[in-house]
Design a protein around this motif. Structure first.
Motif, PDB file in Angstrom:
ATOM      1  N   GLY A 230      -8.466-111.808 -13.941  1.00 16.84           N
ATOM      2  CA  GLY A 230      -7.771-112.060 -12.686  1.00 16.84           C
ATOM      3  C   GLY A 230      -6.271-112.017 -12.857  1.00 16.84           C
ATOM      4  N   ASN A 231      -5.604-111.874 -11.732  1.00 14.84           N
ATOM      5  CA  ASN A 231      -4.144-111.915 -11.738  1.00 14.84           C
ATOM      6  C   ASN A 231      -3.677-113.310 -11.364  1.00 14.84           C
ATOM      7  OD1 ASN A 231      -1.731-111.700  -9.511  1.00 14.84           O
ATOM      8  ND2 ASN A 231      -1.319-110.536 -11.389  1.00 14.84           N
ATOM      9  N   PHE A 232      -4.345-113.856 -10.362  1.00 11.98           N
ATOM     10  CA  PHE A 232      -3.980-115.173  -9.840  1.00 11.98           C
ATOM     11  C   PHE A 232      -5.257-115.928  -9.541  1.00 11.98           C
ATOM     12  CE2 PHE A 232      -3.538-118.046  -6.333  1.00 11.98           C
ATOM     13  CZ  PHE A 232      -2.277-118.622  -6.437  1.00 11.98           C
ATOM     14  N   THR A 233      -5.382-117.099 -10.112  1.00 11.48           N
ATOM     15  CA  THR A 233      -6.583-117.905  -9.857  1.00 11.48           C
ATOM     16  C   THR A 233      -6.166-119.330  -9.540  1.00 11.48           C
ATOM     17  OG1 THR A 233      -7.780-116.613 -11.514  1.00 11.48           O
ATOM     18  CG2 THR A 233      -8.793-118.674 -10.800  1.00 11.48           C
ATOM     19  N   ARG A 234      -6.669-119.822  -8.455  1.00 13.62           N
ATOM     20  CA  ARG A 234      -6.458-121.232  -8.131  1.00 13.62           C
ATOM     21  C   ARG A 234      -7.829-121.865  -7.922  1.00 13.62           C
ATOM     22  NH1 ARG A 234      -2.719-125.288  -6.156  1.00 13.62           N
ATOM     23  NH2 ARG A 234      -4.032-126.920  -5.280  1.00 13.62           N
ATOM     24  N   ASN A 235      -8.150-122.836  -8.742  1.00 15.82           N
ATOM     25  CA  ASN A 235      -9.410-123.552  -8.576  1.00 15.82           C
ATOM     26  C   ASN A 235      -9.139-124.948  -8.050  1.00 15.82           C
ATOM     27  OD1 ASN A 235     -11.348-121.631  -9.682  1.00 15.82           O
ATOM     28  ND2 ASN A 235     -10.296-121.950 -11.627  1.00 15.82           N
ATOM     29  N   ASN A 236      -9.796-125.260  -6.944  1.00 18.05           N
ATOM     30  CA  ASN A 236      -9.757-126.628  -6.432  1.00 18.05           C
ATOM     31  C   ASN A 236     -11.144-127.204  -6.618  1.00 18.05           C
ATOM     32  OD1 ASN A 236      -7.070-126.542  -5.307  1.00 18.05           O
ATOM     33  ND2 ASN A 236      -7.911-125.215  -3.713  1.00 18.05           N
ATOM     34  N   LEU A 237     -11.273-128.095  -7.575  1.00 22.43           N
ATOM     35  CA  LEU A 237     -12.608-128.628  -7.874  1.00 22.43           C
ATOM     36  C   LEU A 237     -12.626-130.122  -7.575  1.00 22.43           C
ATOM     37  CD1 LEU A 237     -15.431-128.555  -9.117  1.00 22.43           C
ATOM     38  CD2 LEU A 237     -14.368-128.524 -11.382  1.00 22.43           C
ATOM     39  N   ASN A 238     -13.428-130.481  -6.591  1.00 21.40           N
ATOM     40  CA  ASN A 238     -13.449-131.872  -6.139  1.00 21.40           C
ATOM     41  C   ASN A 238     -14.819-132.499  -6.303  1.00 21.40           C
ATOM     42  OD1 ASN A 238     -10.743-131.552  -5.025  1.00 21.40           O
ATOM     43  ND2 ASN A 238     -11.745-130.322  -3.441  1.00 21.40           N
ATOM     44  N   PHE A 239     -14.840-133.666  -6.895  1.00 23.07           N
ATOM     45  CA  PHE A 239     -16.093-134.412  -7.025  1.00 23.07           C
ATOM     46  C   PHE A 239     -15.967-135.707  -6.225  1.00 23.07           C
ATOM     47  CE2 PHE A 239     -16.654-131.770 -10.731  1.00 23.07           C
ATOM     48  CZ  PHE A 239     -18.031-131.699 -10.929  1.00 23.07           C
ATOM     49  N   GLU A 240     -17.005-136.015  -5.492  1.00 26.76           N
ATOM     50  CA  GLU A 240     -17.046-137.306  -4.801  1.00 26.76           C
ATOM     51  C   GLU A 240     -18.326-138.016  -5.209  1.00 26.76           C
ATOM     52  OE1 GLU A 240     -15.860-137.309  -0.591  1.00 26.76           O
ATOM     53  OE2 GLU A 240     -17.524-138.697  -0.263  1.00 26.76           O
TER      54      GLU A 240
END
Ligand SMILES: Nc1ncnc2c1ncn2[C@@H]1O[C@H](COP(=O)(O)OP(=O)(O)O)[C@@H](O)[C@H]1O
Ligand SMILES: [Mg+2]
Lengths: 406, 253
Positions: A230-240
């Motif tokens: 990838g060139n640009f990766t944004r991971n938003n990983l949320n646990f509740e």
């Protein structure tokens, strides 16, 4: 011109419910997040959203060889091409269908955009008391050039059930592709879920990957994120965590070079007592690559006896690579164990010389040490095929022909 | 096999080796003794190719090539092996994986195929027996959490697996109890052939009761100030180093 205008024009060609119109309008009003937003401080979308993407365009058919080239060859495969679900497995106790609408509880700009306009994705529902032995492989292919696409997926795992996934998003041409992706995972009581993400897309791919995990009592959920491409990766990983005795595990390995950028944002919301969370993120940066890690841990007042562990270790293997790492702890309960640590370092010269003196070439020695560095996180992955892919991609990335397994 | 000629090396402004001359023939064992800080480990590291040290002059001829022109890994491929005074911990890599990689990288350099798993296991088993190493040890991470003695034994284990032509054992005896010392020394002796050579660095006579040297050299302040046969080690044991170092200091003054 620009992505927002194209999104606007696209939205005028489709019919939307009042609710979705509302979500879209709230997205359009504020647009994409900017570096003025605390959560996007180190992560600029400016360059990306100025490009002229087409939206959700159909592309070309692809043949089986193309698919097998990019797959891990699991028997159970869920395959999408340009948004369309073209293949889905039959598994006892598991109901799989294409996109089904559902609400998300997060509503930032990116999620609003996804909720309002997305019409592709999957819905997987695992019945109670079902142990799915075979890994489910999920493949998303893009053939359209310069395309912006979105996926919205839901996984519901019933009580006492177990399931494992491997997922890849793959662009099949050399143009830029931008995917805004969302998966919601609901883990009922006593469940065991593992989700592995192999992010090894082409060098001009852009990905925003959002995952929300909701856990009930005694559930165990692992999300492992392997970023190589990838060139640009944004991971938003949320646990509740909404039940006692839950465990949430996150393992991340990023190995980046050239101008690659990857940002792992994690959030663990400890809402119940006697729960654990473990996150281990390892970053290896070559060339002019840049990494961001932001790990937020919230322990709510009722969440006593929590054991939360977070580590982010980074190797900067070039002069021009950078990492911004930030833990964010908010603890409102008093009987908790919470530890976090961040390291930034280089390879150990003594160890390099030691290995070279044994006949291991300098590049190979660096690779072995780098692998050793990352292996702590890789070894936590239970699916051996994924561990092997990680080893192979790491060797490829460091330009060595080495087999790390024995 | 090895001919060191007027070797001078140091770090920054600090000259540590001040003109070393040493010749070693195939089949020989040379002991290098000397007080702490005299440059023994530096000499070993410079032969093995540690880049931290700057070589200011001289040459290290090894079977017709100057080692100083080669990288550390190329020296290893030629058959140079250093048993480290302080072996390095490498977490994340098992002993077996490390040794497999070392052997195969060496084979690769010689244009050979990787060793088959079967042959590798056979050889591992054989050498483990030689050094009384138990099996569980192969899956432990390289030197991680090893006791001083285990680290030293692991060095000799690698030496046994790599079958070098020139082995340099830097203070291999330190950290070993008397039983382990016997086992390790016995291993080293069994690995001796008429075609390989060994440099034993130590500042105690003890090891030399088990690995009998053909020559003993005393290194002091970066120079070999005295050479002799194995009886020199006994003399040093009895009289200490003072009589030699005082003499040298007087000469250099
Ligand atoms: N990496 C280094 N940096 C600075 N000084 C060093 C370094 N290595 C060795 N020296 C110095 O060189 C001298 C010889 O050291 P060393 O070769 O370790 O001696 P020995 O092994 O005989 O005890 C000592 O004074 C030591 O402090
Ligand atoms: Mg020393």
């Amino acid at each position: 011109m620009g992505l927002i205008n194209n999104i606007k024009s696209y939205s005028e060609t489709i019919s939307l419910s009042t609710e979705k119109k509302g979500l879209l309008n709230s997205f359009l009003e504020n647009g994409f997040p900017t570096i003025k937003d605390e959560d996007w401080k180190y992560t600029s979308l400016k360059r990306i959203i100025s490009e002229d993407f087409s939206i959700e365009k159909n592309g070309n058919d692809i043949d089986a060889s193309e698919i097998s080239k990019h797959s891990l060859s699991f028997k159970n495969q869920l395959i999408f091409v340009d948004g369309e679900l073209i293949s889905s497995p039959q598994i006892k106790g598991v109901t799989i269908s294409g996109y089904a609408d559902f609400e998300s509880r997060n509503n930032d700009a990116i999620m609003n955009l996804n909720a309002s306009l997305c019409k592709n994705g999957f819905s997987i529902s695992v019945a109670k008391n079902t142990v799915v032995e075979q890994v489910i492989e999920i493949l998303f292919f893009t053939t359209t050039e310069n395309n912006f696409s979105q996926y919205r997926n839901q996984i519901i795992v019933g009580e006492n059930s177990e399931i494992k996934f491997v997922e890849k998003i793959q662009n099949l041409n050399n143009s830029t592709s931008f995917v805004n992706y969302f998966t919601q995972i609901n883990c009922d009581k006593n469940t065991n879920v593992e989700f592995n993400k192999i992010q090894n897309n082409t060098s001009n791919s852009i990905l925003i990957d959002n995952v929300d995990v909701y856990q009930k009592d005694n559930s165990n959920c692992d999300v492992n994120t392997l970023i190589f491409g990838g060139n640009f990766t944004r991971n938003n990983l949320n646990f509740e965590q909404n039940g006692n005795n839950c465990e949430s595990n996150m393992n991340g390995v990023s190995v980046l070079d050239d101008n690659q950028f990857a940002d792992n944002h994690t959030f663990v919301d400890h809402k119940s007592a006697h729960c654990r969370s473990n996150e281990m993120y390892k970053g290896v940066y070559l060339g002019k690559s840049k990494g961001v890690f932001n790990g937020k841990i919230m322990v709510r007042p009722d969440a006593q006896k929590i054991d939360a562990f977070q580590s982010n270790n980074n190797l900067l293997l070039s002069e021009d690579s950078t990492i911004d790492s930030k833990p964010q702890l908010e603890i409102y309960a008093d009987d908790v164990k919470c530890s976090h640590g961040c390291t930034i370092g280089q390879l150990d010269d003594e160890a390099l010389f030691y290995m070279r003196s044994r006949g291991i070439g300098v590049e190979e020695a660096k690779a072995v040490l780098t692998y050793a560095f990352a292996s702590e996180a890789i070894d936590n992955i239970s699916v051996s095929e994924v561990r092997l892919v990680a080893q192979k991609l790491l060797a490829d990335k460091l330009n060595v022909d080495l087999d790390f397994s024995l | 096999m090895l001919k060191i000629n007027n070797l001078k090396a140091g770090i920054e402004d600090n000259q540590i080796l001040r003109g070393i001359n040493l010749e070693i023939k195939a089949g020989e064992v040379h002991a290098i003794m000397g007080p702490n800080g005299s440059g023994k480990s530096t000499l070993a590291s410079v032969i093995a190719g540690k880049e931290e040290y700057e070589v200011e002059g001289g040459s290290i001829d090894f079977e017709g090539v100057d080692l100083l022109d080669l990288t550390p890994e190329e020296r290893a491929h030629k058959g140079v092996f250093l048993s480290f005074q302080y072996p390095v911990e490498i977490p994340g890599i098992s002993v077996s994986n490390f040794i497999k990689t070392s052997i195969n990288e060496r084979r690769k350099a010689a244009g050979l195929e990787s060793m088959t798993a079967k042959n590798l296991l056979k050889m591992l088993k054989e050498k483990m027996e030689l050094l009384s190493i138990d099996k569980g040890y192969l899956s432990r991470n390289m030197n991680e959490g090893f006791s001083g003695g285990e680290k030293k034994r692991n060095e000799i284990f690698q030496m046994a697996m790599l079958e070098p032509k020139l082995s340099i054992l830097d203070e291999t005896d330190s950290g070993l109890d008397i039983d382990a010392l016997r086992i390790v020394a016995n291993g080293v002796n069994k690995l001796r052939t008429k075609d390989n050579a060994t440099i034993v660095i130590t500042h105690y006579q003890r090891l030399l009761d088990y690995i009998i040297p053909d020559f003993v050299h005393v290194l002091y302040k970066g120079k070999i100030v005295k050479s002799g046969g194995k009886e020199l080690a006994l003399e040093l044991e009895e009289k200490g180093y003072d009589w030699i170092t005082k003499e040298s200091d007087k000469q250099w003054a």
